[in-house]
Design a protein around this motif. Structure first.
Motif, PDB file in Angstrom:
ATOM      1  N   ASP A 146       0.771  -1.236  -0.001  1.00 25.26           N
ATOM      2  CA  ASP A 146       0.056   0.038  -0.014  1.00 25.26           C
ATOM      3  C   ASP A 146       0.808   1.154   0.109  1.00 25.26           C
ATOM      4  O   ASP A 146       0.549   2.257  -0.481  1.00 25.26           O
ATOM      5  N   SER A 147       2.043   1.184   0.431  1.00 24.44           N
ATOM      6  CA  SER A 147       2.844   2.369   0.400  1.00 24.44           C
ATOM      7  C   SER A 147       3.729   2.837  -0.649  1.00 24.44           C
ATOM      8  O   SER A 147       4.324   3.974  -0.916  1.00 24.44           O
ATOM      9  N   LYS A 149       3.491   3.331  -4.446  1.00 24.21           N
ATOM     10  CA  LYS A 149       2.597   3.627  -5.397  1.00 24.21           C
ATOM     11  C   LYS A 149       2.992   3.264  -6.841  1.00 24.21           C
ATOM     12  O   LYS A 149       2.505   2.568  -7.652  1.00 24.21           O
ATOM     13  N   GLU A 150       4.274   3.432  -7.189  1.00 22.67           N
ATOM     14  CA  GLU A 150       4.772   3.073  -8.452  1.00 22.67           C
ATOM     15  C   GLU A 150       6.350   2.597  -8.248  1.00 22.67           C
ATOM     16  O   GLU A 150       7.269   3.435  -7.546  1.00 22.67           O
TER      17      GLU A 150
END
Length: 186
Positions: A146-147, A149-150
């Motif tokens: 979840d932490s 993003k990409e």
């Protein structure tokens, strides 16, 4: 430097002492040594200490690693409340249980080990430690994904964004920008 958690040392020492005490008792009873009744007490005391000491306590800081199958023992030990949570009680209990082991050669080693564990528990109690159960987590662990993003596009080591290579579409802008001026020796 971190604080020493004496109870962790005492727990390991007590578990080993209980096993040694029970083993010495088995040798004394099986050999029908003189005073084998002390050896029979050593078996009972050793098994009791092993059951009491099998569940590890929660650590003050860091991760607490529980033993395999510790949960059912944790529930039993936790049910007795202050009798099993207080390390003064454990220190005096271990000291009292080790006394009869000194009357027979087969159980002397278990007696000495349990006495040392009693002293370590006394030190833990003096330093203000107490037994805390390791219970299963009620909330699910936080997902690592979840932490992020990409994911990163280039492999490490990654230079700061202002020094990263530009796209090679235009050759004159594709090189690094040199912060120092370069002059030709004339």
């Amino acid at each position: 430097m971190g604080k020493i958690e004496w109870a962790m040392w005492a727990n390991e020492q007590s578990l080993a002492a209980g096993l040694i005490y029970a083993t010495g008792g088995i040798v004394g009873v099986a050999g029908q040594f003189r005073g084998w009744q002390f050896a029979a007490f050593g078996i009972a005391a050793g098994v009791f200490v092993c059951l009491l000491e099998y569940p590890r306590s929660k650590r003050g800081k860091g991760t607490s690693v529980e033993r395999t199958g510790q949960y059912c023992f944790t529930v039993c030990v936790n049910a007795f409340g202050p009798l099993t949570r207080n390390y003064y009680v454990r220190a005096f209990l271990h000291a009292a249980l080790c006394v009869p082991g000194g009357f027979m050669l087969a159980t002397v080693l278990g007696c000495v080990c349990l006495g040392i564990a009693s002293l370590i528990y006394l030190s833990a109690a003096i330093h203000g430690e107490h037994w805390e159960p390791i219970l299963p987590r009620t909330e699910p662990p936080k997902r690592v994904g979840d932490s992020i993003k990409e994911p990163p596009q280039n492999p490490p080591p990654r230079p700061p964004p202002e020094l990263r290579r530009k796209k090679a579409d235009k050759l004159e802008t594709a090189a690094y920008d040199n912060p120092m001026s370069v002059t030709v020796n004339e």
